[in-house]
Design a protein around this motif. Structure first.
Motif, PDB file in Angstrom:
ATOM      1  N   GLN A  96     -20.125  46.125 -30.832  1.00  0.00           N
ATOM      2  CA  GLN A  96     -19.961  47.495 -30.349  1.00  0.00           C
ATOM      3  C   GLN A  96     -19.420  47.560 -28.918  1.00  0.00           C
ATOM      4  N   THR A  97     -18.623  48.589 -28.689  1.00  0.00           N
ATOM      5  CA  THR A  97     -18.126  48.885 -27.352  1.00  0.00           C
ATOM      6  C   THR A  97     -19.135  49.766 -26.622  1.00  0.00           C
ATOM      7  N   THR A  98     -18.883  49.997 -25.343  1.00  0.00           N
ATOM      8  CA  THR A  98     -19.781  50.861 -24.577  1.00  0.00           C
ATOM      9  C   THR A  98     -19.800  52.279 -25.138  1.00  0.00           C
ATOM     10  N   ALA A  99     -18.663  52.747 -25.664  1.00  0.00           N
ATOM     11  CA  ALA A  99     -18.614  54.100 -26.237  1.00  0.00           C
ATOM     12  C   ALA A  99     -19.517  54.203 -27.464  1.00  0.00           C
ATOM     13  N   GLN A 100     -19.526  53.174 -28.297  1.00  0.00           N
ATOM     14  CA  GLN A 100     -20.375  53.191 -29.491  1.00  0.00           C
ATOM     15  C   GLN A 100     -21.857  53.109 -29.116  1.00  0.00           C
ATOM     16  N   VAL A 101     -22.177  52.259 -28.154  1.00  0.00           N
ATOM     17  CA  VAL A 101     -23.571  52.137 -27.714  1.00  0.00           C
ATOM     18  C   VAL A 101     -24.057  53.460 -27.131  1.00  0.00           C
ATOM     19  N   LEU A 102     -23.223  54.086 -26.317  1.00  0.00           N
ATOM     20  CA  LEU A 102     -23.569  55.395 -25.754  1.00  0.00           C
ATOM     21  C   LEU A 102     -23.759  56.426 -26.860  1.00  0.00           C
ATOM     22  N   GLY A 103     -22.893  56.394 -27.866  1.00  0.00           N
ATOM     23  CA  GLY A 103     -22.937  57.389 -28.930  1.00  0.00           C
ATOM     24  C   GLY A 103     -24.198  57.356 -29.772  1.00  0.00           C
ATOM     25  N   ARG A 104     -24.876  56.215 -29.809  1.00  0.00           N
ATOM     26  CA  ARG A 104     -26.085  56.107 -30.639  1.00  0.00           C
ATOM     27  C   ARG A 104     -27.368  56.057 -29.813  1.00  0.00           C
ATOM     28  N   LEU A 105     -27.263  56.261 -28.514  1.00  0.00           N
ATOM     29  CA  LEU A 105     -28.433  56.090 -27.646  1.00  0.00           C
ATOM     30  C   LEU A 105     -29.590  56.994 -28.054  1.00  0.00           C
ATOM     31  N   ASN A 106     -29.327  58.269 -28.224  1.00  0.00           N
ATOM     32  CA  ASN A 106     -30.420  59.193 -28.549  1.00  0.00           C
ATOM     33  C   ASN A 106     -31.070  58.864 -29.887  1.00  0.00           C
ATOM     34  N   GLN A 107     -30.254  58.550 -30.895  1.00  0.00           N
ATOM     35  CA  GLN A 107     -30.804  58.281 -32.224  1.00  0.00           C
ATOM     36  C   GLN A 107     -31.618  56.989 -32.260  1.00  0.00           C
ATOM     37  N   HIS A 108     -31.200  55.976 -31.513  1.00  0.00           N
ATOM     38  CA  HIS A 108     -31.851  54.672 -31.605  1.00  0.00           C
ATOM     39  C   HIS A 108     -32.887  54.413 -30.521  1.00  0.00           C
ATOM     40  N   ILE A 109     -32.805  55.115 -29.409  1.00  0.00           N
ATOM     41  CA  ILE A 109     -33.718  54.839 -28.299  1.00  0.00           C
ATOM     42  C   ILE A 109     -34.805  55.897 -28.153  1.00  0.00           C
ATOM     43  N   LYS A 110     -34.438  57.156 -28.295  1.00  0.00           N
ATOM     44  CA  LYS A 110     -35.411  58.231 -28.060  1.00  0.00           C
ATOM     45  C   LYS A 110     -36.681  58.096 -28.898  1.00  0.00           C
ATOM     46  N   PRO A 111     -36.607  57.760 -30.203  1.00  0.00           N
ATOM     47  CA  PRO A 111     -37.842  57.660 -31.000  1.00  0.00           C
ATOM     48  C   PRO A 111     -38.779  56.535 -30.565  1.00  0.00           C
ATOM     49  N   LEU A 112     -38.298  55.611 -29.741  1.00  0.00           N
ATOM     50  CA  LEU A 112     -39.090  54.430 -29.393  1.00  0.00           C
ATOM     51  C   LEU A 112     -40.019  54.652 -28.207  1.00  0.00           C
ATOM     52  N   SER A 113     -39.877  55.788 -27.515  1.00  0.00           N
ATOM     53  CA  SER A 113     -40.683  56.039 -26.308  1.00  0.00           C
ATOM     54  C   SER A 113     -40.617  54.830 -25.371  1.00  0.00           C
ATOM     55  N   ALA A 114     -39.405  54.412 -25.077  1.00  0.00           N
ATOM     56  CA  ALA A 114     -39.202  53.193 -24.288  1.00  0.00           C
ATOM     57  C   ALA A 114     -39.690  53.375 -22.855  1.00  0.00           C
ATOM     58  N   ASP A 115     -40.437  52.399 -22.381  1.00  0.00           N
ATOM     59  CA  ASP A 115     -40.833  52.362 -20.973  1.00  0.00           C
ATOM     60  C   ASP A 115     -39.774  51.647 -20.137  1.00  0.00           C
ATOM     61  N   ILE A 116     -39.167  50.633 -20.744  1.00  0.00           N
ATOM     62  CA  ILE A 116     -38.156  49.828 -20.056  1.00  0.00           C
ATOM     63  C   ILE A 116     -37.012  49.569 -21.033  1.00  0.00           C
ATOM     64  N   ILE A 117     -35.782  49.788 -20.586  1.00  0.00           N
ATOM     65  CA  ILE A 117     -34.606  49.515 -21.415  1.00  0.00           C
ATOM     66  C   ILE A 117     -33.762  48.460 -20.711  1.00  0.00           C
ATOM     67  N   ILE A 118     -33.524  47.358 -21.408  1.00  0.00           N
ATOM     68  CA  ILE A 118     -32.703  46.266 -20.878  1.00  0.00           C
ATOM     69  C   ILE A 118     -31.334  46.365 -21.542  1.00  0.00           C
ATOM     70  N   VAL A 119     -30.301  46.598 -20.756  1.00  0.00           N
ATOM     71  CA  VAL A 119     -28.968  46.901 -21.288  1.00  0.00           C
ATOM     72  C   VAL A 119     -28.010  45.744 -21.024  1.00  0.00           C
ATOM     73  N   GLN A 120     -27.314  45.300 -22.077  1.00  0.00           N
ATOM     74  CA  GLN A 120     -26.245  44.301 -21.960  1.00  0.00           C
ATOM     75  C   GLN A 120     -25.053  44.799 -22.768  1.00  0.00           C
ATOM     76  N   ILE A 121     -24.014  45.220 -22.071  1.00  0.00           N
ATOM     77  CA  ILE A 121     -22.822  45.783 -22.713  1.00  0.00           C
ATOM     78  C   ILE A 121     -21.588  45.495 -21.860  1.00  0.00           C
ATOM     79  N   GLY A 122     -20.412  45.731 -22.457  1.00  0.00           N
ATOM     80  CA  GLY A 122     -19.178  45.716 -21.678  1.00  0.00           C
ATOM     81  C   GLY A 122     -18.121  44.741 -22.137  1.00  0.00           C
ATOM     82  N   VAL A 123     -18.518  43.566 -22.619  1.00  0.00           N
ATOM     83  CA  VAL A 123     -17.505  42.554 -22.910  1.00  0.00           C
ATOM     84  C   VAL A 123     -16.606  42.963 -24.072  1.00  0.00           C
ATOM     85  N   ASN A 124     -17.127  43.738 -25.026  1.00  0.00           N
ATOM     86  CA  ASN A 124     -16.298  44.141 -26.165  1.00  0.00           C
ATOM     87  C   ASN A 124     -15.232  45.164 -25.779  1.00  0.00           C
ATOM     88  N   ASP A 125     -15.434  45.858 -24.676  1.00  0.00           N
ATOM     89  CA  ASP A 125     -14.368  46.692 -24.125  1.00  0.00           C
ATOM     90  C   ASP A 125     -13.317  45.810 -23.454  1.00  0.00           C
TER      91      ASP A 125
END
Length: 250
Positions: free
Chosen positions: A96-125
């Motif tokens: 996935q590119t950064t645009a795809q990761v951004l596009g699914r953030l609410n659907q995949h992250i919001k239900p998890l009640s995340a306290d800490i999010i570790i992000v690794q993205i960018g190389v596919n762009d």
């Protein structure tokens, strides 16, 4: 050995090499064709993870939920072991590119009640810059903008963000150099990583992966490399050894 026999042997070798290369390129073309059509059917891969409002990964309300989020390098990140204060969840999706990761953030992250999010993205762009050299500035600009928005939306969900710098790459194999220009990609990674450092604040921690993974030439150490883009278990262990003290302070 007479001349005719030598010619036949040389031609046979050329034919065998040609068949082998054609087979290799056919398989790669088929793989990319399938990926393209899959992407068109489900561009954000929303259904890759269950869309539960009460995800089964959340087992203990007394633990901090730590989510690895991004592309294949996040997907492959092995959870640290024997840390009972944390519940590690993975929401990485390969390719996935950064645009795809951004596009699914609410659907995949919001239900998890995340306290800490570790992000690794960018190389596919950035590895697409040599394919579309005229779009270099746009690709880098969009990559930065998407990363900034991912950090912003993650903060709006109430999570502390550990924004990792884009992992360095290893030696690029010869067959990849037909489509890759390592120097151009490395320069793009450096530019975006410099931007990532500018995002640091009280609730956004920058995790410098190059300092942990790279050798003196700036490439991933051989003992940490699974292939030219991805880490092996030893690489992720090296990251986790530096990551856990940060998590324990939060």
């Amino acid at each position: 050995m007479n001349k005719n026999k030598l010619i036949i042997i040389c031609l046979s070798i050329i034919i065998l090499v040609s068949v082998g290369l054609n087979f290799l390129f056919f398989n790669r073309s088929r793989k990319f064709y399938l990926q393209l059509n899959s992407l068109q059917l489900n561009p954000l891969a929303i259904k890759f993870y269950p869309m539960d409002t009460n995800p089964k990964e959340i087992k203990n309300p007394n633990q901090k939920n730590v989510v690895f989020f991004g592309e294949s390098r996040a997907r492959g990140w092995n959870s640290p072991k024997d840390f009972d204060d944390f519940n590690f969840i993975n929401r990485g999706i390969s390719g996935q590119t950064t645009a795809q990761v951004l596009g699914r953030l609410n659907q995949h992250i919001k239900p998890l009640s995340a306290d800490i999010i570790i992000v690794q993205i960018g190389v596919n762009d950035l590895y697409r810059i040599p394919i579309f050299p005229d779009n270099k500035e746009t690709i880098i600009y969009d990559c930065k903008s998407n990363i900034k928005e991912i950090v912003s939306q993650s903060r709006q969900l109430g999570a502390v963000v550990i924004m990792t710098t884009i992992f360095p790459i290893a030696e690029v194999p010869l067959e990849r150099k037909f489509f890759w220009s390592p120097d151009i990609v490395v320069k793009g990674i450096k530019e975006v990583n410099d931007f990532i450092y500018s995002l640091e604040n009280e609730d956004v921690i920058i995790f410098d992966t190059k300092a942990i993974l790279a050798n003196e030439q700036g490439k991933v150490r051989e003992e940490y490399s699974r292939d030219f883009l991805h880490l092996n278990r030893a690489g992720y262990k090296a990251l986790n050894d530096k990551l856990m003290p940060i998590l324990q302070e939060l």
